[in-house]
Motif scaffolding. Structure first.
Motif, PDB file in Angstrom:
ATOM      1  N   GLN A  10     -50.239   5.439  -0.940  1.00 20.38           N
ATOM      2  CA  GLN A  10     -50.205   4.034  -1.337  1.00 20.38           C
ATOM      3  C   GLN A  10     -49.275   3.838  -2.539  1.00 20.38           C
ATOM      4  N   ARG A  11     -49.260   4.796  -3.444  1.00 22.33           N
ATOM      5  CA  ARG A  11     -48.367   4.732  -4.598  1.00 22.33           C
ATOM      6  C   ARG A  11     -46.912   4.813  -4.148  1.00 22.33           C
ATOM      7  N   ILE A  12     -46.635   5.698  -3.185  1.00 16.14           N
ATOM      8  CA  ILE A  12     -45.276   5.844  -2.670  1.00 16.14           C
ATOM      9  C   ILE A  12     -44.843   4.566  -1.944  1.00 16.14           C
ATOM     10  N   GLU A  13     -45.769   3.989  -1.181  1.00 17.82           N
ATOM     11  CA  GLU A  13     -45.468   2.771  -0.437  1.00 17.82           C
ATOM     12  C   GLU A  13     -45.095   1.620  -1.378  1.00 17.82           C
ATOM     13  N   SER A  14     -45.708   1.592  -2.557  1.00 19.52           N
ATOM     14  CA  SER A  14     -45.433   0.505  -3.494  1.00 19.52           C
ATOM     15  C   SER A  14     -44.204   0.772  -4.361  1.00 19.52           C
ATOM     16  N   GLY A  15     -43.405   1.760  -4.001  1.00 20.33           N
ATOM     17  CA  GLY A  15     -42.137   1.972  -4.691  1.00 20.33           C
ATOM     18  C   GLY A  15     -42.054   3.235  -5.514  1.00 20.33           C
TER      19      GLY A  15
END
Length: 111
Positions: free
Chosen positions: A77-82
């Motif tokens: 989720q952290r990676i997905e948000s940039g």
């Protein structure tokens, strides 16, 4: 003086071997130990001697799997948000995959 401790093959282990690791390596080692369900000493011994680490499913292993899967979800989720991806995440996913395949009884070829 304490009683002598022997392993399951009646060997007395009285020599200590130690080594230093970075904090990141320590976390990776602790993850692997938690997912294996055996002690850190036994895990390190088996890996150093190039012996298989056979995971026996038990509540501790399943709890460690759940915890690691939760960590992976939050990291994805952290990676997905940039955020940037990490090699540590891939190592953890590979370790969990190997553990899950072992618990299912598959070999390395997925059979």
């Amino acid at each position: 003086m304490s009683a002598k401790n022997v392993d399951r093959h009646n060997r007395f282990r009285n020599i200590t071997v130690g080594f230093r690791v970075s904090p990141e390596e320590s976390e990776e080692l602790n993850r692997a130990v938690a997912l294996s369900g055996i002690t850190k000493q036994e895990y390190c011994y088996r890996r150093c001697m190039e012996r298989d680490v056979i995971v026996q499913g038990n509540p501790r292993v399943y709890k460690a799997l759940k915890t690691q899967m939760d960590n992976i979800l939050s990291e994805l989720q952290r990676i997905e948000s940039g955020g940037a991806d990490s090699d540590e995440l891939l190592c953890t996913i590979e370790l969990i995959t190997a553990t899950m395949c072992g618990l299912k009884g598959e070999d390395e070829n997925g059979q």
